[in-house]
Design an enzyme around this catalytic site. Structure first.
Site, short mmCIF file in Angstrom:
data_model
loop_
_atom_site.label_atom_id
_atom_site.label_comp_id
_atom_site.label_asym_id
_atom_site.label_seq_id
_atom_site.Cartn_x
_atom_site.Cartn_y
_atom_site.Cartn_z
N ASP A 267 0.84 -1.21 0.00
CA ASP A 267 0.00 0.00 0.00
C ASP A 267 0.87 1.25 0.00
OD1 ASP A 267 1.02 -0.27 2.53
OD2 ASP A 267 -0.87 0.06 3.59
N LYS A 268 2.02 1.14 -0.62
CA LYS A 268 2.96 2.27 -0.67
C LYS A 268 3.19 2.71 -2.11
CE LYS A 268 6.70 2.22 1.90
NZ LYS A 268 8.07 1.87 2.38
#
Length: 201
Positions: free
Chosen positions: A112-113
């Protein structure tokens, strides 16, 4: 008959060559891009970052590296399922792309980066302005099967050359700033502390 046979062989060889070229391009694309969002991956980002460092060093320019990490994303997967999580990642990528310049580079560098390379900024405040715009955009509710999902995002910013003049230094400073933003109660973003690698103008 011989001429017809030679023509057929030439056509087959041409088709085979074209197929090999297409496969080579497809494999190269797969090696450099995230299959879910279509964004570049970490390798793609590192290539562009290396080019930006060389250009900025040569022309004595600034640029910014911003790391964006979604807060509470695991809860989305646990509550709504991985398909919902994948949909949110795709929509997050779309929202970020909507607010950056075509010259900038956006990559998905973790679950989720996202990591954003902002080229040729005039001053660090320009990167902060982009961070504020992106956090506001990502905070808008996501819609999934009748539910509204709201996520926050933490953004860490490193500026070349203040926070490093090489790939690893910039990535490390941006990551550290992102974790500072996560720990802060009053801001979604943080800018790295100045390092020793500044180039005097």
């Amino acid at each position: 008959m011989i001429r017809t046979g030679a023509t057929l062989i030439a056509l087959l060889l041409s088709a085979l060559t074209l197929a090999m070229v297409r496969d080579r391009h497809r494999l190269r694309h797969m090696a450099l891009h995230d299959p879910l969002t279509g964004l570049g991956n970490r390798i793609f980002l590192e290539r562009h970052l290396g080019q930006s460092i060389a250009h900025a060093r040569r022309h004595r320019r600034l640029f910014a590296l911003a790391v964006l990490d979604l807060n509470g994303f695991k809860t989305v997967n646990d509550t709504y399922g991985h398909l919902a999580g994948d949909t949110l990642l795709i929509e997050t990528a779309r929202r970020i792309q909507k607010h950056i310049c075509k010259e900038d580079t956006l990559a998905r560098t973790g679950g989720d980066k996202f990591t954003l390379l902002l080229t040729e900024i005039g001053r660090s405040e320009d990167a902060v302005g982009v961070a504020k715009t992106l956090t506001a955009a990502i905070r808008q509710p996501f819609h999934w099967e009748g539910s509204q999902i709201t996520l926050a995002v933490s953004v860490g910013i490193a500026i070349y050359p203040d926070h490093g003049d090489d790939l690893n230094g910039l990535l490390q400073h941006a990551d550290l700033a992102m974790y500072q933003a996560k720990d802060a109660a009053d801001s979604d973003w943080a800018i790295a502390e100045s390092g020793p690698d500044r180039i005097d103008s």
